[in-house]
Motif scaffolding. Sequence first.
Motif, PDB file in Angstrom:
ATOM      1  N   PRO A  24      -5.595  -8.960   0.863  1.00  0.00           N
ATOM      2  CA  PRO A  24      -4.057  -8.731   1.086  1.00  0.00           C
ATOM      3  C   PRO A  24      -4.179  -8.636   2.923  1.00  0.00           C
ATOM      4  N   LEU A  25      -4.922  -7.567   3.371  1.00  0.00           N
ATOM      5  CA  LEU A  25      -3.673  -7.645   4.841  1.00  0.00           C
ATOM      6  C   LEU A  25      -4.728  -8.267   5.666  1.00  0.00           C
ATOM      7  N   PHE A  26      -5.391  -8.977   5.275  1.00  0.00           N
ATOM      8  CA  PHE A  26      -5.583  -9.991   6.666  1.00  0.00           C
ATOM      9  C   PHE A  26      -5.444 -11.787   6.496  1.00  0.00           C
ATOM     10  N   ASP A  27      -5.859 -11.721   4.808  1.00  0.00           N
ATOM     11  CA  ASP A  27      -5.434 -13.621   4.751  1.00  0.00           C
ATOM     12  C   ASP A  27      -4.173 -13.743   4.928  1.00  0.00           C
ATOM     13  N   ALA A  28      -3.322 -14.712   5.420  1.00  0.00           N
ATOM     14  CA  ALA A  28      -2.235 -14.757   5.737  1.00  0.00           C
ATOM     15  C   ALA A  28      -1.246 -15.461   4.625  1.00  0.00           C
ATOM     16  N   ASN A  29       0.090 -15.180   4.500  1.00  0.00           N
ATOM     17  CA  ASN A  29       1.003 -15.153   3.718  1.00  0.00           C
ATOM     18  C   ASN A  29       2.238 -14.266   3.957  1.00  0.00           C
ATOM     19  N   ARG A  30       3.052 -15.781   3.420  1.00  0.00           N
ATOM     20  CA  ARG A  30       4.869 -15.116   3.822  1.00  0.00           C
ATOM     21  C   ARG A  30       4.770 -13.527   3.499  1.00  0.00           C
ATOM     22  N   TYR A  31       4.668 -13.207   1.882  1.00  0.00           N
ATOM     23  CA  TYR A  31       5.058 -12.162   1.401  1.00  0.00           C
ATOM     24  C   TYR A  31       3.682 -10.944   1.713  1.00  0.00           C
ATOM     25  N   LYS A  32       3.860  -9.633   1.254  1.00  0.00           N
ATOM     26  CA  LYS A  32       2.634  -9.039   1.440  1.00  0.00           C
ATOM     27  C   LYS A  32       3.313  -7.329   0.713  1.00  0.00           C
ATOM     28  N   VAL A  33       3.156  -6.693  -0.356  1.00  0.00           N
ATOM     29  CA  VAL A  33       3.702  -6.012  -0.215  1.00  0.00           C
ATOM     30  C   VAL A  33       3.251  -5.020  -1.463  1.00  0.00           C
ATOM     31  N   PHE A  34       2.877  -3.944  -0.335  1.00  0.00           N
ATOM     32  CA  PHE A  34       2.457  -2.693  -1.229  1.00  0.00           C
ATOM     33  C   PHE A  34       2.903  -1.435  -1.556  1.00  0.00           C
ATOM     34  N   TYR A  35       2.755  -0.976  -3.259  1.00  0.00           N
ATOM     35  CA  TYR A  35       3.611  -0.247  -3.019  1.00  0.00           C
ATOM     36  C   TYR A  35       2.664   0.980  -4.578  1.00  0.00           C
ATOM     37  N   GLY A  36       3.538   2.661  -4.405  1.00  0.00           N
ATOM     38  CA  GLY A  36       2.069   3.211  -5.322  1.00  0.00           C
ATOM     39  C   GLY A  36       2.724   4.736  -4.864  1.00  0.00           C
ATOM     40  N   GLY A  37       1.779   5.184  -4.944  1.00  0.00           N
ATOM     41  CA  GLY A  37       1.804   6.532  -5.121  1.00  0.00           C
ATOM     42  C   GLY A  37       1.878   7.044  -4.065  1.00  0.00           C
ATOM     43  N   ARG A 150      12.973 -17.302   9.833  1.00  0.00           N
ATOM     44  CA  ARG A 150      13.453 -18.575  10.656  1.00  0.00           C
ATOM     45  C   ARG A 150      11.685 -19.294  11.904  1.00  0.00           C
ATOM     46  N   LYS A 151      11.187 -18.442  12.371  1.00  0.00           N
ATOM     47  CA  LYS A 151       9.862 -18.906  12.441  1.00  0.00           C
ATOM     48  C   LYS A 151       8.861 -19.141  11.725  1.00  0.00           C
ATOM     49  N   ALA A 152       8.292 -20.557  11.776  1.00  0.00           N
ATOM     50  CA  ALA A 152       7.332 -20.985  10.946  1.00  0.00           C
ATOM     51  C   ALA A 152       5.784 -19.787  11.161  1.00  0.00           C
ATOM     52  N   LYS A 153       5.373 -19.749   9.579  1.00  0.00           N
ATOM     53  CA  LYS A 153       4.226 -18.744   9.445  1.00  0.00           C
ATOM     54  C   LYS A 153       4.926 -17.525  10.208  1.00  0.00           C
ATOM     55  N   SER A 154       5.934 -17.091   9.940  1.00  0.00           N
ATOM     56  CA  SER A 154       6.418 -15.672  10.156  1.00  0.00           C
ATOM     57  C   SER A 154       6.028 -14.805   8.818  1.00  0.00           C
ATOM     58  N   GLU A 155       5.690 -13.384   8.717  1.00  0.00           N
ATOM     59  CA  GLU A 155       4.997 -13.316   7.271  1.00  0.00           C
ATOM     60  C   GLU A 155       6.284 -11.428   7.404  1.00  0.00           C
ATOM     61  N   VAL A 156       5.932 -10.857   6.023  1.00  0.00           N
ATOM     62  CA  VAL A 156       7.037  -9.667   5.739  1.00  0.00           C
ATOM     63  C   VAL A 156       6.723  -9.044   5.049  1.00  0.00           C
ATOM     64  N   TRP A 157       6.130  -7.626   5.559  1.00  0.00           N
ATOM     65  CA  TRP A 157       5.020  -6.557   4.665  1.00  0.00           C
ATOM     66  C   TRP A 157       6.322  -5.661   4.030  1.00  0.00           C
ATOM     67  N   ILE A 158       5.827  -5.953   3.148  1.00  0.00           N
ATOM     68  CA  ILE A 158       6.847  -4.932   2.781  1.00  0.00           C
ATOM     69  C   ILE A 158       5.327  -3.414   1.645  1.00  0.00           C
ATOM     70  N   SER A 159       6.184  -2.101   2.086  1.00  0.00           N
ATOM     71  CA  SER A 159       5.776  -0.989   1.999  1.00  0.00           C
ATOM     72  C   SER A 159       6.523   0.077   1.340  1.00  0.00           C
ATOM     73  N   PHE A 160       6.203   1.075   0.304  1.00  0.00           N
ATOM     74  CA  PHE A 160       7.112   1.691  -1.008  1.00  0.00           C
ATOM     75  C   PHE A 160       6.481   2.273  -1.814  1.00  0.00           C
ATOM     76  N   ASN A 161       7.477   3.987  -1.841  1.00  0.00           N
ATOM     77  CA  ASN A 161       7.325   4.099  -3.262  1.00  0.00           C
ATOM     78  C   ASN A 161       8.011   4.304  -4.133  1.00  0.00           C
ATOM     79  N   PRO A 162       7.939   3.578  -4.903  1.00  0.00           N
ATOM     80  CA  PRO A 162       9.114   3.328  -5.833  1.00  0.00           C
ATOM     81  C   PRO A 162       9.484   4.252  -6.716  1.00  0.00           C
ATOM     82  N   ASP A 163      11.688   4.295  -6.517  1.00  0.00           N
ATOM     83  CA  ASP A 163      11.934   5.646  -6.730  1.00  0.00           C
ATOM     84  C   ASP A 163      13.463   5.626  -8.469  1.00  0.00           C
TER      85      ASP A 163
END
Length: 452
Positions: A24-37, A150-163
Amino acid sequence: MARENPDVEVRFPPKLHPPTGPSPLFDANRYKVFYGGRGGGKSWSIARALLIKASQKKLRILCAREYMSSLQDSVWQLLCDQISALKLDAFYDIEKGIIRGRNGSQFTFMGIRQNINNIRSVEGTDIMWCEESSNISSLSRTTILPTIRRKAKSEVWISFNPDDIDDATWKMFVLDPPAGAFVVKLNWEDNPFLEPEFIDEILEFKLKFPDEYPHVYLGECRAALSGAVYGSEIRKAEMDGRFCKVKYDPNGGPVEVFWDLGWADQTSLWVGQVVKSGANNEIHILDYIESEQKPLDYYLMMLNDKIRFPFVIERHHLPHDARAKSLGTGKSIEEIMRTKGHKVSIVPKLSITDGIQATRSAFEFMWFDAVRCGEGLKAIRKYRYEIRDRMNKYESGLKDAPLHDKWSHAADALRYLAIALRPPKAPRVGPVMTGIAWARFNTDSSTKWMDL
């Protein structure tokens, strides 16, 4: 994996960078979502990965959050600490508000809300890391994400503790994530690098604050409000993973609908079926409908939508007031629905207290589609007892009856579901039927819901 300094041992929790398979950290992916406590290692793992990636290739990385009044509110210090830990001090030039790499990579920092009218400045970003994403508003999200994409191959990384289960981030990136997204839940038990002292603190917290532990350290949404009628049932359902995707099972029992009727107030409907699971049956709740000031035909038309409901609805369960005749038509809701060809049952009339107990007994067998039932689950979470005036020592605590407000209609419909499925004659253990007793007896043979 190449590194700028091969002498440094770089470690990650196995869930984020397993020895084999997708990373999940190093492979290319449009969206990466990391959540937990807390204690899972999300933030420092992401910081390390981004620093390594930016040392290998020129990248423009934006570190964003909803509000940032100063660098102290950002991940700037975390990145600085990880630069030292990775021995990349000679590669990165740390300035106030920006971190630059020798290869032209750069890390910038932004409070989205303060810059909502200057969002074009982030065009060309390769990776956007949104830390504490549960706090990001819908306005900020719908403004910045299209700009990044808008940029090709750009990535969005999301990290959070759910509320809260109603947070847009939770719904958009965990319950119903974008197609192909990496979604990883990481808790302290997934982090083999925790210090023993920290583990001792976590276990002590679990003993002292058992109700808060699932949210703080296991990454669960906050279960309920103070005084919530079904607070403990909701917490257990979350722990069991019973708020999830639930699909119609053609081999399960018939689909039925449970109504709470209203006009000025809301009308609420739960749609579900029973599915055999081992020795017990599970109640799979597929959908939820609510509206107000709509005629009966409006709801029947919605239920007839074969795209949303691609199955036959066998029976409708109505509250006892469905037998009351309308002054305008001289007919009751029950009579009208029967005239239209629907099978109808009237739910036995029980006190609210007995109905709540029946619902609590049934709750452990309920599985809810978290997306389609989202509004209904929101209401169940907010269904609560009225808190007495705490300034009056004789009246402190919770009142006996729940509040009748906009959240109570979904709860009433769920209560009718539990009552309708309850055996007409069943042994009691103490004042109420236990969950096991509830599961072991048959209901009305006309429904076959709990026919074991």
